[in-house]
Structures are given as C-alpha cells and as structure tokens.
Design an enzyme around this catalytic site. Structure first.
Site, PDB file in Angstrom:
ATOM      1  N   LYS A   1      13.660  -8.003   3.022  1.00  0.00           N
ATOM      2  CA  LYS A   1      12.763  -7.199   2.187  1.00  0.00           C
ATOM      3  C   LYS A   1      13.395  -5.830   1.897  1.00  0.00           C
ATOM      4  CE  LYS A   1       9.420 -10.090   1.701  1.00  0.00           C
ATOM      5  NZ  LYS A   1       9.178 -10.685   0.382  1.00  0.00           N
TER       6      LYS A   1
ATOM      7  N   TYR B   1      14.114 -11.287   8.429  1.00  0.00           N
ATOM      8  CA  TYR B   1      13.058 -11.299   7.406  1.00  0.00           C
ATOM      9  C   TYR B   1      12.849  -9.887   6.872  1.00  0.00           C
ATOM     10  CZ  TYR B   1       8.423 -10.939   5.380  1.00  0.00           C
ATOM     11  OH  TYR B   1       7.379 -10.631   4.536  1.00  0.00           O
TER      12      TYR B   1
ATOM     13  N   SER C   1       6.743  -5.381   2.338  1.00  0.00           N
ATOM     14  CA  SER C   1       5.961  -5.492   3.559  1.00  0.00           C
ATOM     15  C   SER C   1       6.023  -4.202   4.357  1.00  0.00           C
ATOM     16  CB  SER C   1       6.561  -6.627   4.389  1.00  0.00           C
ATOM     17  OG  SER C   1       6.060  -6.595   5.696  1.00  0.00           O
TER      18      SER C   1
HETATM   19  P1  NAD Z   1       3.464 -18.099   1.337  1.00  0.00           P
HETATM   20  O1  NAD Z   1       4.559 -18.764   2.076  1.00  0.00           O
HETATM   21  O2  NAD Z   1       2.095 -18.641   1.467  1.00  0.00           O
HETATM   22  O3  NAD Z   1       3.819 -18.045  -0.233  1.00  0.00           O
HETATM   23  C1  NAD Z   1       5.146 -17.939  -0.702  1.00  0.00           C
HETATM   24  C2  NAD Z   1       5.318 -18.971  -1.792  1.00  0.00           C
HETATM   25  O4  NAD Z   1       6.667 -18.892  -2.287  1.00  0.00           O
HETATM   26  C3  NAD Z   1       5.114 -20.405  -1.285  1.00  0.00           C
HETATM   27  O5  NAD Z   1       4.223 -21.072  -2.147  1.00  0.00           O
HETATM   28  C4  NAD Z   1       6.510 -21.024  -1.325  1.00  0.00           C
HETATM   29  O6  NAD Z   1       6.461 -22.412  -1.611  1.00  0.00           O
HETATM   30  C5  NAD Z   1       7.166 -20.219  -2.428  1.00  0.00           C
HETATM   31  N1  NAD Z   1       8.629 -20.117  -2.334  1.00  0.00           N
HETATM   32  C6  NAD Z   1       9.361 -19.787  -1.239  1.00  0.00           C
HETATM   33  N2  NAD Z   1      10.664 -19.784  -1.564  1.00  0.00           N
HETATM   34  C7  NAD Z   1      10.758 -20.114  -2.877  1.00  0.00           C
HETATM   35  C8  NAD Z   1      11.849 -20.290  -3.774  1.00  0.00           C
HETATM   36  N3  NAD Z   1      13.106 -20.146  -3.375  1.00  0.00           N
HETATM   37  N4  NAD Z   1      11.566 -20.615  -5.047  1.00  0.00           N
HETATM   38  C9  NAD Z   1      10.288 -20.795  -5.480  1.00  0.00           C
HETATM   39  N5  NAD Z   1       9.232 -20.661  -4.665  1.00  0.00           N
HETATM   40  C10 NAD Z   1       9.462 -20.310  -3.383  1.00  0.00           C
HETATM   41  O7  NAD Z   1       3.493 -16.551   1.720  1.00  0.00           O
HETATM   42  P2  NAD Z   1       2.461 -15.389   1.394  1.00  0.00           P
HETATM   43  O8  NAD Z   1       1.814 -14.991   2.647  1.00  0.00           O
HETATM   44  O9  NAD Z   1       1.646 -15.748   0.226  1.00  0.00           O
HETATM   45  O10 NAD Z   1       3.472 -14.225   1.010  1.00  0.00           O
HETATM   46  C11 NAD Z   1       3.832 -13.942  -0.333  1.00  0.00           C
HETATM   47  C12 NAD Z   1       4.885 -12.846  -0.322  1.00  0.00           C
HETATM   48  O11 NAD Z   1       4.359 -11.701   0.330  1.00  0.00           O
HETATM   49  C13 NAD Z   1       6.161 -13.222   0.422  1.00  0.00           C
HETATM   50  O12 NAD Z   1       7.266 -12.682  -0.283  1.00  0.00           O
HETATM   51  C14 NAD Z   1       5.987 -12.541   1.760  1.00  0.00           C
HETATM   52  O13 NAD Z   1       7.221 -12.238   2.348  1.00  0.00           O
HETATM   53  C15 NAD Z   1       5.232 -11.285   1.364  1.00  0.00           C
HETATM   54  N6  NAD Z   1       4.440 -10.721   2.472  1.00  0.00           N
HETATM   55  C16 NAD Z   1       3.550 -11.509   3.142  1.00  0.00           C
HETATM   56  C17 NAD Z   1       2.831 -10.985   4.211  1.00  0.00           C
HETATM   57  C18 NAD Z   1       1.877 -11.832   5.008  1.00  0.00           C
HETATM   58  O14 NAD Z   1       1.569 -11.484   6.140  1.00  0.00           O
HETATM   59  N7  NAD Z   1       1.382 -12.942   4.468  1.00  0.00           N
HETATM   60  C19 NAD Z   1       2.999  -9.648   4.567  1.00  0.00           C
HETATM   61  C20 NAD Z   1       3.878  -8.860   3.847  1.00  0.00           C
HETATM   62  C21 NAD Z   1       4.600  -9.407   2.788  1.00  0.00           C
HETATM   63  N1  UFG Z   2      -0.807 -11.248  18.260  1.00  0.00           N
HETATM   64  C1  UFG Z   2      -1.302 -11.763  19.448  1.00  0.00           C
HETATM   65  N2  UFG Z   2      -1.325 -13.121  19.601  1.00  0.00           N
HETATM   66  C2  UFG Z   2      -0.897 -13.976  18.630  1.00  0.00           C
HETATM   67  C3  UFG Z   2      -0.400 -13.434  17.409  1.00  0.00           C
HETATM   68  C4  UFG Z   2      -0.364 -12.065  17.269  1.00  0.00           C
HETATM   69  O1  UFG Z   2      -1.676 -11.029  20.343  1.00  0.00           O
HETATM   70  O2  UFG Z   2      -0.935 -15.201  18.842  1.00  0.00           O
HETATM   71  C5  UFG Z   2      -0.800  -9.792  18.085  1.00  0.00           C
HETATM   72  C6  UFG Z   2       0.586  -9.222  17.894  1.00  0.00           C
HETATM   73  O3  UFG Z   2       1.202  -8.985  19.113  1.00  0.00           O
HETATM   74  C7  UFG Z   2       0.276  -7.953  17.077  1.00  0.00           C
HETATM   75  C8  UFG Z   2      -0.943  -8.345  16.247  1.00  0.00           C
HETATM   76  O4  UFG Z   2      -1.516  -9.478  16.908  1.00  0.00           O
HETATM   77  O5  UFG Z   2      -0.088  -6.918  17.948  1.00  0.00           O
HETATM   78  C9  UFG Z   2      -0.622  -8.730  14.824  1.00  0.00           C
HETATM   79  O6  UFG Z   2       0.388  -9.747  14.829  1.00  0.00           O
HETATM   80  P1  UFG Z   2       0.705 -10.632  13.539  1.00  0.00           P
HETATM   81  O7  UFG Z   2       1.775 -11.604  13.928  1.00  0.00           O
HETATM   82  O8  UFG Z   2      -0.546 -11.187  12.963  1.00  0.00           O
HETATM   83  O9  UFG Z   2       1.244  -9.567  12.486  1.00  0.00           O
HETATM   84  P2  UFG Z   2       2.448  -8.526  12.591  1.00  0.00           P
HETATM   85  O10 UFG Z   2       1.851  -7.161  12.467  1.00  0.00           O
HETATM   86  O11 UFG Z   2       3.312  -8.791  13.741  1.00  0.00           O
HETATM   87  O12 UFG Z   2       3.284  -8.882  11.279  1.00  0.00           O
HETATM   88  C10 UFG Z   2       2.690  -9.282  10.039  1.00  0.00           C
HETATM   89  C11 UFG Z   2       3.609 -10.290   9.365  1.00  0.00           C
HETATM   90  C12 UFG Z   2       4.891  -9.640   8.983  1.00  0.00           C
HETATM   91  C13 UFG Z   2       4.579  -8.455   8.130  1.00  0.00           C
HETATM   92  C14 UFG Z   2       3.671  -7.493   8.858  1.00  0.00           C
HETATM   93  C15 UFG Z   2       3.318  -6.325   7.994  1.00  0.00           C
HETATM   94  O13 UFG Z   2       3.885 -11.380  10.233  1.00  0.00           O
HETATM   95  O14 UFG Z   2       5.678 -10.530   8.245  1.00  0.00           O
HETATM   96  O15 UFG Z   2       2.488  -8.164   9.235  1.00  0.00           O
HETATM   97  O16 UFG Z   2       2.858  -6.764   6.772  1.00  0.00           O
HETATM   98  F1  UFG Z   2       5.723  -7.828   7.810  1.00  0.00           F
END
Ligand code: NAD
Ligand code: UFG
Length: 343
Positions: A154, A150, A126
């Site tokens: 990572k 979190y 991330s």
């Molecule tokens: P998500 O929660 O929708 O998907 C994660 C999946 O992993 C889920 O289906 C959950 O059931 C499964 N899971 C969790 N723990 C597990 C375990 N111990 N064993 C087996 N399955 C397990 O999340 P996502 O948004 O699809 O994110 C996927 C990956 O990308 C994650 O590792 C997350 O940290 C990373 N990531 C997500 C974002 C974002 O904003 N969505 C940003 C950066 C990185």
């Molecule tokens: N924000 C609002 N109101 C809300 C939610 C968010 O104003 O209700 C604003 C936040 O303050 C920020 C922007 O929208 O300025 C984006 O916020 P998000 O929560 O959507 O995303 P972040 O950039 O904080 O973080 C996300 C994921 C993290 C990940 C990161 C980079 O939550 O897990 O993107 O991938 F690490």
C-alpha cells in the site's frame, strides 16, 4: 445518469457496498474483478438489491490487454480501485504474490489509464501505512512506515501515486486510508465473507456468535488502553461506501487537478476489543466465549483517525454507531451462516 465509473475489485467486501452507494447516487458503474476473493453470487445480490443488472467483467488488473479492451469500450470519468490482496499473514508468507498483485497490478492499471487519458483515481489505502503512530488521533500528515509486505504494498503504491502526480499535473489521485471496516448492508444480503478462519476481529466474533467457531482469542490484555485490549477505529462499511461517493463528488467539482490527495476514512473514535465483544453480545443476544491470549505479532495498542480532512474537504463524516455495526454484521451472519455459499 451521472458519470461512468470503473470499479476494480467491485465484487469484494467494500467494493460491493460501494457499488450500491454509487448506484443510489446515480453513477453508472462497470465492475472489473478476477473473483480471486469474491464470487458471482455477490454480484447477483447487488443486482437484486438495486433492481437491475450491473455490467461485470471478469478480469485481472495485471492483464493490460483485457483492461485496454474495457477502456476502449467505455468512456470512464474515473476509476475506484479496490482490487488487491489484503491478508497481512499471507503477505508475510507470500510477499511476491502481494507485490505482484497490489503493486504491479496498480502500475498496469495506471498505464492503461494514462493511455486512455482517464486521470482520476480513488485508491484503497489503509491506516496500516501509519505503522505504530507517534500521536493520536492520526492525521494525514503523520509519519508513514510499515512492517509487513501487505502494508508495504500500500505504501509503495502511495509513493508511486505521489511520483505520478509530480510527473504529470493532470492527475487526480485521491488516496483513501481506511481504518477498520466492519458491518454489512442493512438488508443482510451482502457482507464480509472471509475464506477459511477469519483473521480480523469482527468476522471472528460473528462466527463465534453463530456457532461456527467455539471461542475468540483476544490478543493481549496488557496494552496501555482503557481495559488492556487493543483499540481500533471501527467504521461501518456503508459509511465507508458513502466516503467514495463523496470523493467522486469532490472530483467532479474540481476545475484544476488535485495531484495526490490522501484522506482518512474513520470515525475518529476508538473502541477496544472487549468493548466490541460486549456490544456484539448485547445486540445478538449470544454469548461470545473468549480467552486472553498473547499479543499478536505486529499489532499496535491503539489506532484511530482524525477524520477532520474528510469532513472539511469532502463534507463526509461517519454516521453509524458501534451498535449499528454489530446489528448489521449479525443480520448478515445469521442470514448467511456460510457467507455467499449459503443456499
Ligand atoms: P476483498 O478481498 O473483499 O475485495 C478485493 C476484491 O479485489 C476481491 O473481489 C478480489 O477478487 C479482487 N481482486 C484481487 N486481486 C485482483 C486482481 N489482480 N485483479 C482483479 N481483481 C482482483 O477486500 P476488501 O476488504 O473489499 O478491500 C478492498 C480494498 O481495500 C483492498 O485493496 C484492501 O487492501 C483495502 N483495505 C481493506 C481493509 C479491510 O480491512 N477490509 C482495510 C484497509 C484497506
Ligand atoms: N483481535 C483479537 N482476536 C482476533 C482478531 C483480532 O483479539 O481473533 C484484535 C487484534 O489484536 C487487534 C484488534 O482485534 O487489537 C483488531 O484486529 P483486526 O485484525 O480486526 O484489525 P487490524 O487493526 O489488525 O488490521 C485491520 C486490517 C488491516 C488494515 C487495518 C487498518 O486487517 O489490513 O485494519 O485498516 F490495514
């Protein structure tokens, strides 16, 4: 049929879209997920979209016996590892749960991969590992630091992967650092389905638009940005999914092992919170009532990627616009107001 890939966390938001992209690219996939943050319905919909069932195994990445059985039953080319917990606030309240799931779970997976001599991994990292960036756009050599469990989980996994690559030169460990994934499949059949009230901006906006939430709080309007609100690099989840296909293609072209290879997946463009709200409102035709609120603890002003490395190494770049991100989110949200629970 191309190589067989294990997709951990493949029932989740990014995983489900990637399953479709992998299938379309000709890969044979096996999904392994404990459904802690996803549902069987997501798997059903993926199968409907691709027109055939996907092999799904309900299991936990911390369960080495269950994983070993999966590796014994299949000959994998590599693993795409999405499985993990991702809610920043929850990680502050439950750090042990996050380290256990994200760090111990990944170690168990890597141990089993070692035992079965499968040494190609694409890991979901991330942009959070960059903390508060010193310069923009952020490239892969930027300093890494995190402030919440979190993000730390990572970062710790990244360090583990780096150490693993040093210890054994057979490993190929592509670490994809996602910026802000948003959007949904263009069919409206799969998308992001947060439990409870969303923490992230796009699902919050779309739930306001559909009338599930009354108004958006915009956290801070006094940042040094174009309009005072936070700036992020929003990337369509379909583009992100294609980034995983490109990473696998790259792995297939290698004659010698890559070691640890971090690559940003972002568009390279920043969009402010207010700009996204305006775009969503135009696309959906809905009013998005909002009020300005205090800054959210831990937030940074601006974050956007240098996407040059993904372009030069993988030949990948994001194609879809903010308008398309909003259109696809809105289609998913309006067709499924209660996510996968929508009858
Ligand atoms: P998500 O929660 O929708 O998907 C994660 C999946 O992993 C889920 O289906 C959950 O059931 C499964 N899971 C969790 N723990 C597990 C375990 N111990 N064993 C087996 N399955 C397990 O999340 P996502 O948004 O699809 O994110 C996927 C990956 O990308 C994650 O590792 C997350 O940290 C990373 N990531 C997500 C974002 C974002 O904003 N969505 C940003 C950066 C990185
Ligand atoms: N924000 C609002 N109101 C809300 C939610 C968010 O104003 O209700 C604003 C936040 O303050 C920020 C922007 O929208 O300025 C984006 O916020 P998000 O929560 O959507 O995303 P972040 O950039 O904080 O973080 C996300 C994921 C993290 C990940 C990161 C980079 O939550 O897990 O993107 O991938 F690490």
């Amino acid at each position: 049929m191309k190589n067989k890939i294990l997709v951990t966390g493949g029932a989740g938001y990014i995983g489900s879209h990637t399953c479709i992209a992998l299938h379309e690219a000709g890969y044979d996939i096996v999904v392994y997920d404990n459904l802690s943050n996803s549902s069987h319905e997501a798997m059903n919909r993926i199968s409907n979209l691709i027109g055939k069932p996907i092999e799904f195994i309900e299991g936990d990445i911390r369960d080495s016996e269950s994983l070993k059985k999966v590796f014994a039953d299949h000959q994998f080319f590599g693993v795409i590892h999405f499985a993990g917990l991702k809610a920043v606030g929850e990680s502050v309240a439950k750090p042990l749960m996050y380290y256990n799931n994200n760090v111990s779970g990944t170690i168990t997976l890597l141990e089993v991969m070692t035992e079965y001599n499968v040494k190609r991994l694409v890991f979901s990292s991330s942009a959070t590992v960059y903390g508060d960036p010193e310069t923009l756009p952020i490239d892969e050599s930027s300093k890494r630091s995190c402030t919440n469990p979190y993000g730390q989980s990572k970062l710790v996994v990244e360090h583990i992967l780096e150490d693993l690559a040093v210890s054994d030169s057979d490993w190929n460990l592509i670490t994809l650092r996602y910026f802000n994934p948003v959007g949904a499949h263009s069919s409206g059949q799969i998308g992001e389905d947060p439990n409870d009230i969303p923490n992230n901006l796009m699902p919050y906006i779309s739930q306001v638009a559909v009338g599930k939430l009354s108004q958006l709080n915009i956290f801070g309007n006094d940042y040094a940005t174009i309009d005072g609100t936070g700036v992020r690099d929003f990337i369509h989840v379909t583009d992100l999914a294609q980034g995983h296909v490109a990473a696998l293609n790259y792995l297939e072209q290698q004659n010698s092992a890559l070691g640890f290879l971090p690559i940003n997946l972002g568009t390279g463009t920043g969009t402010s919170v207010l700009e996204l709200v305006t775009a969503f409102s135009e696309v959906s035709g809905q009013k998005i009532p909002y009020q300005f609120a205090d800054r959210r603890a831990g937030d940074i002003a601006s974050c956007y990627a240098s996407a040059d490395k993904a372009q030069s190494l993988l030949g990948w770049q994001a194609k879809l616009s903010i308008t398309e991100m909003c259109q696809d989110t809105w289609r998913w949200q309006s067709m499924n107001p209660h996510g996968y629970d929508t009858v």
